[in-house]
Design an enzyme around this catalytic site. Structure first.
Site, PDB file in Angstrom:
ATOM      1  N   LYS A  85       0.783  -1.247   0.000  1.00  0.00           N
ATOM      2  CA  LYS A  85       0.000   0.000   0.000  1.00  0.00           C
ATOM      3  C   LYS A  85       0.809   1.288   0.000  1.00  0.00           C
ATOM      4  CE  LYS A  85      -0.318   0.528   4.962  1.00  0.00           C
ATOM      5  NZ  LYS A  85      -1.079   1.014   6.096  1.00  0.00           N
ATOM      6  N   SER A 125      -9.626   2.441  -2.791  1.00  0.00           N
ATOM      7  CA  SER A 125      -9.092   3.679  -2.234  1.00  0.00           C
ATOM      8  C   SER A 125      -9.626   4.889  -2.976  1.00  0.00           C
ATOM      9  CB  SER A 125      -7.567   3.639  -2.350  1.00  0.00           C
ATOM     10  OG  SER A 125      -7.033   4.923  -2.142  1.00  0.00           O
ATOM     11  N   TYR A 150       0.446   1.987  -7.358  1.00  0.00           N
ATOM     12  CA  TYR A 150      -0.440   1.496  -6.289  1.00  0.00           C
ATOM     13  C   TYR A 150      -1.900   1.782  -6.636  1.00  0.00           C
ATOM     14  CZ  TYR A 150      -3.221   1.737  -2.040  1.00  0.00           C
ATOM     15  OH  TYR A 150      -4.240   1.596  -1.134  1.00  0.00           O
ATOM     16  N   LYS A 154      -5.352  -0.724  -7.576  1.00  0.00           N
ATOM     17  CA  LYS A 154      -6.704  -0.674  -6.989  1.00  0.00           C
ATOM     18  C   LYS A 154      -7.744  -0.566  -8.103  1.00  0.00           C
ATOM     19  CE  LYS A 154      -5.615  -1.097  -2.767  1.00  0.00           C
ATOM     20  NZ  LYS A 154      -5.945  -2.331  -2.089  1.00  0.00           N
ATOM     21  N   LEU A 201       0.633  10.919   7.512  1.00  0.00           N
ATOM     22  CA  LEU A 201       0.654  12.065   8.418  1.00  0.00           C
ATOM     23  C   LEU A 201       0.529  11.670   9.899  1.00  0.00           C
ATOM     24  CD1 LEU A 201       0.667  15.141   8.783  1.00  0.00           C
ATOM     25  CD2 LEU A 201      -1.830  15.088   8.479  1.00  0.00           C
ATOM     26  N   VAL A 218       5.693  19.689   7.040  1.00  0.00           N
ATOM     27  CA  VAL A 218       4.386  19.888   6.399  1.00  0.00           C
ATOM     28  C   VAL A 218       4.667  20.114   4.915  1.00  0.00           C
ATOM     29  CG1 VAL A 218       2.356  21.367   6.259  1.00  0.00           C
ATOM     30  CG2 VAL A 218       3.354  20.826   8.493  1.00  0.00           C
TER      31      VAL A 218
HETATM   32  P1  NAD Z   1      -1.589  -2.999   6.219  1.00  0.00           P
HETATM   33  O1  NAD Z   1      -0.283  -3.090   5.484  1.00  0.00           O
HETATM   34  O2  NAD Z   1      -1.548  -2.678   7.669  1.00  0.00           O
HETATM   35  O3  NAD Z   1      -2.401  -4.361   6.039  1.00  0.00           O
HETATM   36  C1  NAD Z   1      -2.279  -5.158   4.912  1.00  0.00           C
HETATM   37  C2  NAD Z   1      -1.914  -6.555   5.391  1.00  0.00           C
HETATM   38  O4  NAD Z   1      -1.817  -7.400   4.258  1.00  0.00           O
HETATM   39  C3  NAD Z   1      -0.571  -6.616   6.117  1.00  0.00           C
HETATM   40  O5  NAD Z   1      -0.776  -7.224   7.374  1.00  0.00           O
HETATM   41  C4  NAD Z   1       0.315  -7.475   5.205  1.00  0.00           C
HETATM   42  O6  NAD Z   1       1.179  -8.284   5.958  1.00  0.00           O
HETATM   43  C5  NAD Z   1      -0.714  -8.267   4.448  1.00  0.00           C
HETATM   44  N1  NAD Z   1      -0.344  -8.711   3.103  1.00  0.00           N
HETATM   45  C6  NAD Z   1       0.216  -8.002   2.085  1.00  0.00           C
HETATM   46  N2  NAD Z   1       0.333  -8.781   0.990  1.00  0.00           N
HETATM   47  C7  NAD Z   1      -0.165 -10.011   1.323  1.00  0.00           C
HETATM   48  C8  NAD Z   1      -0.334 -11.232   0.629  1.00  0.00           C
HETATM   49  N3  NAD Z   1       0.023 -11.384  -0.654  1.00  0.00           N
HETATM   50  N4  NAD Z   1      -0.888 -12.265   1.288  1.00  0.00           N
HETATM   51  C9  NAD Z   1      -1.263 -12.154   2.586  1.00  0.00           C
HETATM   52  N5  NAD Z   1      -1.138 -11.028   3.287  1.00  0.00           N
HETATM   53  C10 NAD Z   1      -0.584  -9.974   2.654  1.00  0.00           C
HETATM   54  O7  NAD Z   1      -2.505  -1.985   5.416  1.00  0.00           O
HETATM   55  P2  NAD Z   1      -3.905  -1.363   5.808  1.00  0.00           P
HETATM   56  O8  NAD Z   1      -3.707   0.084   6.046  1.00  0.00           O
HETATM   57  O9  NAD Z   1      -4.577  -2.200   6.830  1.00  0.00           O
HETATM   58  O10 NAD Z   1      -4.667  -1.491   4.415  1.00  0.00           O
HETATM   59  C11 NAD Z   1      -5.525  -2.576   4.123  1.00  0.00           C
HETATM   60  C12 NAD Z   1      -6.031  -2.431   2.698  1.00  0.00           C
HETATM   61  O11 NAD Z   1      -6.689  -1.180   2.567  1.00  0.00           O
HETATM   62  C13 NAD Z   1      -4.925  -2.441   1.656  1.00  0.00           C
HETATM   63  O12 NAD Z   1      -5.384  -3.141   0.531  1.00  0.00           O
HETATM   64  C14 NAD Z   1      -4.734  -0.990   1.329  1.00  0.00           C
HETATM   65  O13 NAD Z   1      -4.248  -0.792   0.021  1.00  0.00           O
HETATM   66  C15 NAD Z   1      -6.151  -0.466   1.473  1.00  0.00           C
HETATM   67  N6  NAD Z   1      -6.213   0.972   1.770  1.00  0.00           N
HETATM   68  C16 NAD Z   1      -5.521   1.462   2.838  1.00  0.00           C
HETATM   69  C17 NAD Z   1      -5.563   2.829   3.105  1.00  0.00           C
HETATM   70  C18 NAD Z   1      -4.773   3.414   4.261  1.00  0.00           C
HETATM   71  O14 NAD Z   1      -4.556   4.633   4.273  1.00  0.00           O
HETATM   72  N7  NAD Z   1      -4.341   2.635   5.242  1.00  0.00           N
HETATM   73  C19 NAD Z   1      -6.301   3.678   2.277  1.00  0.00           C
HETATM   74  C20 NAD Z   1      -7.006   3.138   1.198  1.00  0.00           C
HETATM   75  C21 NAD Z   1      -6.957   1.773   0.963  1.00  0.00           C
HETATM   76  N1  UDP Z   2       1.833  15.057   5.047  1.00  0.00           N
HETATM   77  C1  UDP Z   2       2.741  15.965   5.561  1.00  0.00           C
HETATM   78  N2  UDP Z   2       3.842  15.501   6.219  1.00  0.00           N
HETATM   79  C2  UDP Z   2       4.087  14.163   6.391  1.00  0.00           C
HETATM   80  C3  UDP Z   2       3.137  13.241   5.875  1.00  0.00           C
HETATM   81  C4  UDP Z   2       2.023  13.717   5.204  1.00  0.00           C
HETATM   82  O1  UDP Z   2       2.551  17.172   5.414  1.00  0.00           O
HETATM   83  O2  UDP Z   2       5.112  13.806   6.972  1.00  0.00           O
HETATM   84  C5  UDP Z   2       0.634  15.542   4.336  1.00  0.00           C
HETATM   85  C6  UDP Z   2       0.549  15.075   2.905  1.00  0.00           C
HETATM   86  O3  UDP Z   2       1.210  15.979   2.059  1.00  0.00           O
HETATM   87  C7  UDP Z   2      -0.951  15.037   2.660  1.00  0.00           C
HETATM   88  C8  UDP Z   2      -1.545  14.736   4.043  1.00  0.00           C
HETATM   89  O4  UDP Z   2      -0.505  15.015   4.986  1.00  0.00           O
HETATM   90  O5  UDP Z   2      -1.391  16.292   2.269  1.00  0.00           O
HETATM   91  C9  UDP Z   2      -1.979  13.297   4.192  1.00  0.00           C
HETATM   92  O6  UDP Z   2      -0.913  12.470   3.788  1.00  0.00           O
HETATM   93  P1  UDP Z   2      -0.957  10.892   3.971  1.00  0.00           P
HETATM   94  O7  UDP Z   2       0.325  10.360   3.398  1.00  0.00           O
HETATM   95  O8  UDP Z   2      -1.259  10.577   5.387  1.00  0.00           O
HETATM   96  O9  UDP Z   2      -2.212  10.449   3.110  1.00  0.00           O
HETATM   97  P2  UDP Z   2      -2.523  10.558   1.525  1.00  0.00           P
HETATM   98  O10 UDP Z   2      -3.732  11.384   1.423  1.00  0.00           O
HETATM   99  O11 UDP Z   2      -1.339  11.147   0.853  1.00  0.00           O
HETATM  100  O12 UDP Z   2      -2.771   9.137   1.153  1.00  0.00           O
END
Ligand code: NAD
Ligand code: UDP
Length: 337
Positions: A85, A125, A150, A154, A201, A218
């Site tokens: 991710k 996402s 990435y 998605k 952040l 920032v």
């Molecule tokens: P995370 O990295 O904490 O959790 C993902 C988990 O998947 C991890 O525990 C990792 O070990 C496991 N993993 C990765 N590849 C694998 C595989 N091939 N087989 C088995 N396990 C595997 O991330 P998260 O923040 O919990 O995100 C979960 C999902 O949500 C992801 O698909 C991510 O892209 C999506 N997402 C996250 C965010 C965010 O900001 N955290 C935002 C939008 C979407």
């Molecule tokens: N950001 C920042 N300093 C950091 C990390 C993030 O100013 O060390 C800002 C980044 O530019 C964005 C917001 O915080 O505007 C959220 O960033 P994050 O990476 O958490 O999420 P994103 O929306 O980029 O997935």
């Protein structure tokens, strides 16, 4: 009722979702390869929820391992969190991202077809909306104009799932487009544990507050926003987790593909988050302005009305809750290390 398979179940969002499903009386099976989480999370999920879910260490792209899981448990739905991710890393290692994220989705779909499991909830996402969509983002806006490999994984998985559901009328697909999940479980037992220097952040802010880093950079103060810093829709991870419970209920009663934004519908700037953190925790966060981070959009937040109207779900927790819970988790994480 069968079990819900949570791939990536020991990760940040998967672990919180596991807790909410268990508390709601659902049975879950956690599957994770631990590439970005620790096995101990499974035990902590059980401690919070009062019952221990089974944990399988496996790659979600490994069809043999998946077959084993579907043979051992009656899996009635899959929530697919597993994946890489990190946006920046995906530009440096695109093939690893395409391989891991696409392969795991395909292997799951194939295994589900073999075992007659017809409900798939996918962690998508807000990044799929891309640069051209005006805010607030609505589910019916054209997606796909992503700024990173990435984001493209998605979008591609969304398209694969739509095609699969179009070809098979018994399949129910729910695409959940997350905005910016932060916070941690209020118990302080589970949360987000970034490896190395945090990209996001809130983990950066909590590490600064804990004295692990001198100050927050920032990224950019000349954006066309109310204070010049970027605006995002931050959502408490427990609220987000509860959105999955609602999505599972929806998937049980519907066929085809449906998309839902999971956000609060409200944007906060980086400076507003820094200020809120100081007020909620009493911990000042020293910061300085730094150049813009490549690829950052000035402002995005959700139109969250569809999830409320159709799923009966909306985010309840405040930015202050998110800050307090992130800080509690940071302090506990320090004690564990
Ligand atoms: P995370 O990295 O904490 O959790 C993902 C988990 O998947 C991890 O525990 C990792 O070990 C496991 N993993 C990765 N590849 C694998 C595989 N091939 N087989 C088995 N396990 C595997 O991330 P998260 O923040 O919990 O995100 C979960 C999902 O949500 C992801 O698909 C991510 O892209 C999506 N997402 C996250 C965010 C965010 O900001 N955290 C935002 C939008 C979407
Ligand atoms: N950001 C920042 N300093 C950091 C990390 C993030 O100013 O060390 C800002 C980044 O530019 C964005 C917001 O915080 O505007 C959220 O960033 P994050 O990476 O958490 O999420 P994103 O929306 O980029 O997935």
């Amino acid at each position: 009722m069968g079990s819900v398979l949570l791939t990536g179940g020991t990760g940040f969002i998967g672990s919180h979702t596991a807790v909410e499903l268990l508390l709601a009386g659902r049975d879950v099976v956690l599957l994770d390869d631990l590439s970005n989480s620790e096995a101990g999370v499974a035990e902590r999920i059980g401690r919070i929820a009062g019952r221990q879910p089974p944990f399988v260490r496996a790659d979600a792209a490994d069809r043999r391992a998946l077959r084993r899981v579907f043979l051992d448990w009656d899996i009635e739905a899959v929530v697919h969190f597993a994946g890489f991710k990190a946006v920046g890393e995906s530009a440096a290692r695109p093939l690893a991202y395409y391989r891991n994220n696409l392969d795991s989705a395909l292997s799951l779909l194939e295994t589900m077809a073999e075992f007659g499991c017809r409900r798939f909830i996918f962690s998508s996402s807000a990044t799929v909306y891309g640069e051209r969509c005006p805010v607030p983002y609505r589910e019916d806006m054209p997606a796909g104009d992503c700024s990173s490999p990435y984001g493209r994984t998605k979008y591609m998985i969304e398209e694969i799932l739509k095609d699969a559901a179009a070809a098979d009328g018994s399949l129910s697909v729910v695409l959940l487009r997350y905005f910016n999940p932060i916070g941690a479980h209020e118990s302080g037992l589970i949360g987000e544990k970034p490896s190395g220097i945090p990209n996001n952040l809130m983990p950066y802010i909590t590490q600064v507050a804990a004295g692990l880093r001198p100050r927050l950079n920032v990224f950019g103060n000349d954006y066309p926003t109310r204070d010049g810093t970027c605006v995002r829709d931050y959502i408490h991870v427990t609220d987000l987790a509860r959105g999955h419970l609602a999505a599972l209920g929806f998937a049980e009663a519907h066929r085809g593909t449906e998309i839902f934004n999971l956000g609060t519908g409200r944007g906060f700037s980086v400076l507003e988050v820094v200020r809120a953190f100081g007020e909620a925790t009493g911990q000042p966060v020293p910061f300085e302005f730094a150049p813009r981070r490549p690829g950052d959009l000035p402002e995005f937040y959700a139109d969250a009305s569809k999830a409320e109207a159709v799923l009966g779900w909306r985010a309840e927790k405040s930015l202050a809750d998110m800050c307090r819970d992130s800080w509690r988790w940071q302090q506990n994480a320090l004690k564990q290390d």
